[in-house]
Design a protein around this motif. Structure first.
Motif, PDB file in Angstrom:
ATOM      1  N   TYR A   5      52.985  -2.395  18.104  1.00 34.22           N
ATOM      2  CA  TYR A   5      51.880  -2.511  19.061  1.00 34.22           C
ATOM      3  C   TYR A   5      52.419  -3.031  20.388  1.00 34.22           C
ATOM      4  O   TYR A   5      52.735  -4.224  20.516  1.00 34.22           O
ATOM      5  CB  TYR A   5      50.794  -3.445  18.511  1.00 34.22           C
ATOM      6  N   SER A  23      49.561   1.126  23.206  1.00 29.87           N
ATOM      7  CA  SER A  23      48.491   0.353  22.575  1.00 29.87           C
ATOM      8  C   SER A  23      47.500  -0.161  23.603  1.00 29.87           C
ATOM      9  O   SER A  23      47.826  -0.358  24.774  1.00 29.87           O
ATOM     10  CB  SER A  23      49.085  -0.835  21.808  1.00 29.87           C
ATOM     11  N   THR A  24      46.290  -0.400  23.135  1.00 31.49           N
ATOM     12  CA  THR A  24      45.289  -1.044  23.980  1.00 31.49           C
ATOM     13  C   THR A  24      45.475  -2.561  23.902  1.00 31.49           C
ATOM     14  O   THR A  24      46.163  -3.079  23.014  1.00 31.49           O
ATOM     15  CB  THR A  24      43.868  -0.700  23.516  1.00 31.49           C
ATOM     16  N   GLN A  34      43.244  -4.654  22.990  1.00 36.31           N
ATOM     17  CA  GLN A  34      42.634  -5.139  21.758  1.00 36.31           C
ATOM     18  C   GLN A  34      43.546  -4.927  20.552  1.00 36.31           C
ATOM     19  O   GLN A  34      43.609  -5.772  19.651  1.00 36.31           O
ATOM     20  CB  GLN A  34      41.288  -4.447  21.520  1.00 36.31           C
ATOM     21  N   GLU A  35      44.267  -3.813  20.525  1.00 39.35           N
ATOM     22  CA  GLU A  35      45.194  -3.559  19.414  1.00 39.35           C
ATOM     23  C   GLU A  35      46.307  -4.609  19.377  1.00 39.35           C
ATOM     24  O   GLU A  35      46.706  -5.066  18.302  1.00 39.35           O
ATOM     25  CB  GLU A  35      45.775  -2.151  19.530  1.00 39.35           C
ATOM     26  N   ASP A  52      44.690  -7.869  18.101  1.00 39.58           N
ATOM     27  CA  ASP A  52      44.479  -7.825  16.646  1.00 39.58           C
ATOM     28  C   ASP A  52      45.789  -8.017  15.885  1.00 39.58           C
ATOM     29  O   ASP A  52      45.827  -8.688  14.853  1.00 39.58           O
ATOM     30  CB  ASP A  52      43.849  -6.487  16.260  1.00 39.58           C
TER      31      ASP A  52
END
Length: 371
Positions: A348, A357-358, A360-361, A364
Motif C-alpha cells: 500500500y 493506493s488511496t 484510506q487504503e 487501513d
C-alpha cells in the motif's frame, strides 16, 4: 535395578535441545515509568488546513482512535487566504500547548501574509525541525541518509520588512539578531546531545553577507565550544546544496538561518524519499506545532485531492513525534513501527512512492499493522 534406572532418569530430566534459529529476545526497551496522572487524555488543537490537509489530518485521527491514544482534538477551520489566524485558534494552542496542522496555502504575491509565518511569530515557535531519513523498503538514490535540519523560524528574510522605495524599486530587509541566532544554535546542539548525534553543521553565506550571516556563524561557534563531544563544521549554502545531492550521508544535524533552512530541508526530503514521508514540527519555549516536515506539496494538487490519494505518512510520523513530545512514548513507537511496516511491505503506497493506493487504503494498512 537402581543402577539401570539412572540413565533413564537422566534422559527424562535432560532439557530438550532447540533446533533451528534461537528465538529473538524481547525487544521492548527498559520500562517507562510514568508519573501518576500521565495517562490523562491531552487536548490537541487541530487545524486541518487547505487542499489535502483535511484528508491527511483525518488519517491521523483514525489511527489515534484505533490505538486508543490518550489525546483528543479541538478542531478549528483555518485557511491560507484568511488575513490573520483567528484569535480563538491562538488561544486554543496557548491553552493546549500542542497543535497538529495540515498545510496552509500561502498566496503568491498580493497583500496576504503567510499564516504559517504568523503562527510562528505569534507563538514564538523559533525552531523548525525536519527529519529526513531513508525508510526501509523505499528505494532511493542514496542510502544511509539520516539528516535533521534545524532552522531558525522567526527572522531572516521572513521578517516581512519590505517596502517600495520609489516606483520600480523594492527593498526587502533581512534581519539577523544575536539573540535568535544564539538560541537556535543552542537548540541544535541540545538536540544533538540528547539524541546521540555526532555532528552539527552550520549553513551560511557569510562570504557575501558578512555581517548578517557572520553574526549567525559567530553565535554557532560560541555555542559549539560548550559541546566539545559534538563535532562542529560550517558550509556555504550553495556548496551545501551540491553536497546534499552528491553525498547526503555526510550530514547529521544541520542548523540554518530561516530561508536556507527551507531550501535545505526540502532538498534533503526529496533525496531521502520525498516530502510525503518526512516528519517535522515547530517548537518554542512553551508551544509546539507538528506538521508535514517539508513544505513542498503539503497542500497537494486538485487531482490528488479528487482521487483522495494524498500520502498520509509524513503527518502520521509527525504525530508520532507529537506523541513523544506529550510523553506517550509507547504509543509513538507503535505508530511509527506500523507506518514503517506498511512502507517496507510495499503493498500500500500512494502515487508519489510508486504505488496507486488511496489515502484510506494506507490508513487501513497502518491500523492493521498496529501492535
Amino acid at each position: 535395578m537402581a543402577r539401570r534406572a539412572i540413565p533413564i532418569l537422566k534422559h527424562l530430566t535432560r532439557r530438550p535441545t532447540l533446533k533451528g534459529p534461537r528465538p529473538e529476545p524481547n525487544t521492548r526497551s527498559v520500562t517507562y515509568m510514568p508519573r501518576p496522572g500521565d495517562g490523562t487524555p491531552r487536548p490537541v488543537t487541530l487545524i486541518p488546513g487547505d487542499g489535502v490537509g483535511p484528508l491527511v489530518t483525518s488519517a491521523v485521527e483514525q489511527v489515534m482512535e484505533a490505538m486508543h491514544a490518550p489525546v483528543y482534538f479541538e478542531r478549528y477551520e483555518v485557511h491560507g487566504d484568511m488575513k490573520r489566524v483567528p484569535q480563538e485558534v491562538l488561544e486554543s494552542i496557548r491553552k493546549n500547548k500542542v497543535c497538529l496542522k495540515g498545510g496552509l496555502k500561502t498566496p503568491v504575491g498580493g497583500g496576504v501574509n503567510s499564516l504559517n509565518v504568523q503562527l510562528r511569530k505569534e507563538l514564538d515557535l523559533y525552531a523548525s525541525l525536519v527529519n529526513c531519513f531513508n525508510l526501509p523498503g523505499l528505494p532511493t538514490r542514496h542510502d544511509n541518509v539520516d539528516i535533521v535540519v534545524i532552522r531558525e523560524n522567526t527572522e531572516g528574510e521572513y521578517s516581512g520588512l519590505e517596502h517600495e522605495v520609489v516606483p520600480g524599486v523594492v527593498e526587502s530587509l533581512k534581519v539577523i539578531t544575536k539573540f535568535c541566532s544564539e538560541r537556535i544554535a543552542k537548540y541544535a546542539f541540545e538536540y544533538a546531545y540528547l539524541n546521540n548525534r555526532k555532528k552539527v553543521t552550520a549553513v551560511h553565506k557569510a562570504n557575501i553577507m558578512k555581517l548578517a550571516d557572520g553574526l549567525f556563524l559567530e553565535s554557532c561557534r560560541e555555542v559549539a565550544t560548550k559541546y566539545p563531544s559534538i563535532k562542529y563544521n560550517e558550509i556555504i549554502v550553495d556548496n551545501c546544496c551540491m553536497q546534499l545531492v552528491a553525498k547526503p550521508e555526510q550530514f547529521d544535524v544541520m542548523v540554518t538561518p530561516n530561508l536556507y533552512g527551507n531550501l535545505v530541508a526540502n532538498t534533503a526530503a526529496g533525496i531521502a524519499g520525498g516530502t510525503g514521508v518526512m516528519p517535522g514540527g515547530n517548537v518554542g519555549a512553551d508551544h509546539a506545532v507538528f506538521e508535514q516536515g517539508a513544505s513542498a506539496g503539503n497542500v497537494g494538487n486538485e487531482k490528488v485531492l479528487e482521487q483522495k490519494k494524498a500520502n498520509p505518512v509524513a503527518l502520521l510520523l509527525s504525530s508520532a513525534m507529537m506523541l513523544r513530545h506529550l510523553q506517550f512514548p509507547s504509543f509513538a513507537d507503535r505508530l511509527e513501527t506500523a507506518v514503517k511496516r506498511v512502507i517496507s511491505e510495499g503493498k500500500y503506497r500512494t502515487k508519489d512512492l510508486g504505488g496507486d493506493s488511496t489515502t484510506q487504503e494506507v490508513v487501513d494498512a497502518v491500523i492493521a499493522n498496529l501492535d
